[in-house]
Design an enzyme around this catalytic site. Structure first.
Site, PDB file in Angstrom:
ATOM      1  N   GLU A 117      -1.051   8.060  -5.205  1.00 61.10           N
ATOM      2  CA  GLU A 117      -2.345   7.459  -5.511  1.00 61.10           C
ATOM      3  C   GLU A 117      -3.460   8.054  -4.653  1.00 61.10           C
ATOM      4  O   GLU A 117      -4.613   8.090  -5.068  1.00 61.10           O
ATOM      5  CB  GLU A 117      -2.291   5.944  -5.313  1.00 61.10           C
ATOM      6  CG  GLU A 117      -1.368   5.237  -6.290  1.00 61.10           C
ATOM      7  CD  GLU A 117      -1.286   3.753  -6.014  1.00 61.10           C
ATOM      8  OE1 GLU A 117      -2.229   3.025  -6.390  1.00 61.10           O
ATOM      9  OE2 GLU A 117      -0.290   3.304  -5.405  1.00 61.10           O
TER      10      GLU A 117
ATOM     11  N   HIS B 258       0.746   0.060  -9.843  1.00 58.35           N
ATOM     12  CA  HIS B 258      -0.180  -0.702  -8.997  1.00 58.35           C
ATOM     13  C   HIS B 258      -0.729  -1.898  -9.774  1.00 58.35           C
ATOM     14  O   HIS B 258      -1.939  -2.144  -9.822  1.00 58.35           O
ATOM     15  CB  HIS B 258      -1.319   0.178  -8.473  1.00 58.35           C
ATOM     16  CG  HIS B 258      -1.907  -0.339  -7.192  1.00 58.35           C
ATOM     17  ND1 HIS B 258      -2.386   0.491  -6.210  1.00 58.35           N
ATOM     18  CD2 HIS B 258      -2.106  -1.603  -6.734  1.00 58.35           C
ATOM     19  CE1 HIS B 258      -2.861  -0.231  -5.208  1.00 58.35           C
ATOM     20  NE2 HIS B 258      -2.688  -1.506  -5.500  1.00 58.35           N
TER      21      HIS B 258
ATOM     22  N   ARG C  92       0.834  -1.196   0.000  1.00 60.54           N
ATOM     23  CA  ARG C  92       0.000   0.000   0.000  1.00 60.54           C
ATOM     24  C   ARG C  92       0.868   1.246   0.000  1.00 60.54           C
ATOM     25  O   ARG C  92       1.851   1.335   0.740  1.00 60.54           O
ATOM     26  CB  ARG C  92      -0.913   0.025   1.253  1.00 60.54           C
ATOM     27  CG  ARG C  92      -2.111  -0.924   1.177  1.00 60.54           C
ATOM     28  CD  ARG C  92      -3.116  -0.451   0.145  1.00 60.54           C
ATOM     29  NE  ARG C  92      -4.246  -1.354  -0.005  1.00 60.54           N
ATOM     30  CZ  ARG C  92      -4.325  -2.323  -0.904  1.00 60.54           C
ATOM     31  NH1 ARG C  92      -3.308  -2.539  -1.719  1.00 60.54           N
ATOM     32  NH2 ARG C  92      -5.407  -3.070  -0.995  1.00 60.54           N
TER      33      ARG C  92
END
Length: 336
Positions: free
Chosen positions: A266, A289, A237
Site C-alpha cells: 500500500e 484494507h 497497518r
C-alpha cells in the site's frame, strides 16, 4: 456556504444532510474506478480542493506543500483513525486542524479480526476451494475456544478485540506501552512481554500504530520465536509486518497462516508481487484494507468526520479524542 470536499466513497446521505444543514456546500470527488484518494496525484487533489474550507479524506497524503497550496483549508478530517499520512507538524505550524474519526470503527475492525481468526483456524477457504473442485475432503481445523491469543496494542480496537475474545474463554496476553491493572482485571487479560506473547500465543493480532518502534515488529527474528502452529492477524497497518519475511515463513511452514487486511504494498509498490503471492496462499485470508468498511461502520465514521468539520468551521472544538493537531492557537499567536 462553506465548501467541503469529500474524497471518499460510501459517504452516506445522513452525513451529507448534516453538513448541508450546517451551511456547507458538499462535493464528493469522482475517484477513478478502483482507486482510493491515496492514489490520486497531488496536482489533482489541489485542483479538487481549491477554495475548500473542509476536507474529509481517506488515505491521501496531507503534505506541507499541499497545505501551502490550499490557504482556505481549515480542517482535514480523516474518515478513519490512522494519521501517519498527515504531516502533523505542518498542520500545526500552518494554523490548520487535523482530526480522526475516533470510536467510529472500533467494533467493525474488531469483528473482522475475530472473523479472520475463526476463518483461519477452521480453514474455511480451503474447505470451500475443495468443494469448488468437487472434493468433500474435510480439512482438519482448530478451535479459537480456550486458545492463547496475543494482542499487541491496546487502543480502542485492541480493547474491543479483547472483549470479544473473552466470550471464547481465551487466555489473553497483551503487550502495550502502558499498563492498567484495573483494566486488565475488568477485561480478563494479562500483560506480558513481547517475546513471551510471541512464544506462547496460538494467535497474534496486531493493533498498534505504525511508528519507527513498531515498524516490522513481525519479521524474521520475531517469527522464529513463534509456534509453527500459530497464526498472525494484521488489521492495523501495513509496515507492522515485513511481508517478505511472512511469506517466507508461510512457504516454509514456520507459521500456520495469516489474516491480512493491510500490506506493505500500500505504501511501497515494490512489495506488490509479495502481496499477490500472500493472497494466493490457501492458508491466508487477504482483504483490501476493508476492515472499517461496513455500512454501519462507515455511517458512524462519516458522521464523526462531518461533525469535526462543522465544529472547526464554526470556531468550536471537535471532541478531544478526535484531534491530532490543532494549529489555531499558533495562528492566533502569530497574528498578535
Amino acid at each position: 456556504m462553506r465548501k467541503v470536499i469529500v474524497t471518499q466513497r460510501f459517504f452516506d446521505e445522513a452525513s451529507m444532510e448534516y453538513l448541508r444543514s450546517n451551511h456547507c456546500d458538499v462535493t464528493i470527488a469522482k475517484l477513478p474506478p478502483g482507486k482510493a484518494d491515496g492514489e490520486v496525484p497531488e496536482a489533482v487533489l489541489r485542483e479538487w480542493l481549491q477554495g475548500a474550507a473542509g476536507w474529509i479524506v481517506g488515505h491521501a497524503r496531507v503534505t506541507r506543500d499541499l497545505l501551502l497550496a490550499l490557504p482556505d483549508l481549515k480542517i482535514v478530517s480523516r474518515r478513519g483513525v490512522g494519521y501517519e499520512r498527515v504531516d502533523v507538524a505542518a498542520v500545526r505550524e500552518l494554523g490548520r486542524v487535523a482530526t480522526i474519526a475516533a470510536g467510529g470503527n472500533d467494533a467493525t475492525v474488531a469483528d473482522q479480526t475475530i472473523g479472520m481468526m475463526l476463518a483461519l483456524g477452521r480453514r474455511f477457504r480451503e474447505g470451500q476451494a475443495g468443494i469448488n473442485r468437487g472434493s468433500w475432503a474435510i480439512p482438519l481445523g482448530t478451535d479459537l475456544y480456550r486458545k492463547t491469543v496475543g494482542v499487541i496494542g491496546l487502543g480502542r480496537i485492541g480493547r474491543a478485540v479483547v472483549k470479544r475474545l473473552a466470550a471464547f474463554d481465551c487466555k489473553i496476553l497483551v503487550h502495550a506501552p502502558r499498563q492498567d491493572a484495573e483494566l486488565a482485571a475488568r477485561l480478563g487479560f494479562e500483560y506480558a512481554a513481547l517475546d513471551t506473547i510471541l512464544a506462547q500465543s496460538d494467535y497474534v493480532t496486531l493493533h498498534a500504530p505504525l511508528t519507527p518502534q513498531t515498524r516490522f515488529l513481525i519479521r524474521q527474528e520475531t517469527i522464529r520465536l513463534m509456534k509453527p502452529t500459530a497464526f498472525v492477524i494484521n488489521t492495523a497497518r501495513g509496515g507492522l509486518v515485513e511481508d517478505r519475511d511472512l511469506l517466507h515463513a508461510l512457504e516454509n511452514k514456520e507459521l500456520a497462516g495469516a489474516g491480512l487486511d493491510v500490506f506493505m504494498s500500500e505504501s511501497d509498490p515494490s512489495y506488490q508481487h509479495v502481496t499477490q503471492e500472500l493472497a494466493s496462499m490457501p492458508n491466508v485470508i487477504a482483504q483490501p484494507h476493508s476492515g472499517a468498511s461496513t455500512r454501519e461502520g462507515l455511517d458512524r465514521t462519516n458522521m464523526i468526520a462531518a461533525r469535526c468539520v462543522v465544529a472547526v468551521l464554526n470556531g468550536m472544538n471537535p471532541p478531544s479524542e478526535c484531534i491530532v493537531a490543532d494549529g489555531r492557537e499558533v495562528r492566533s499567536a502569530v497574528a498578535l
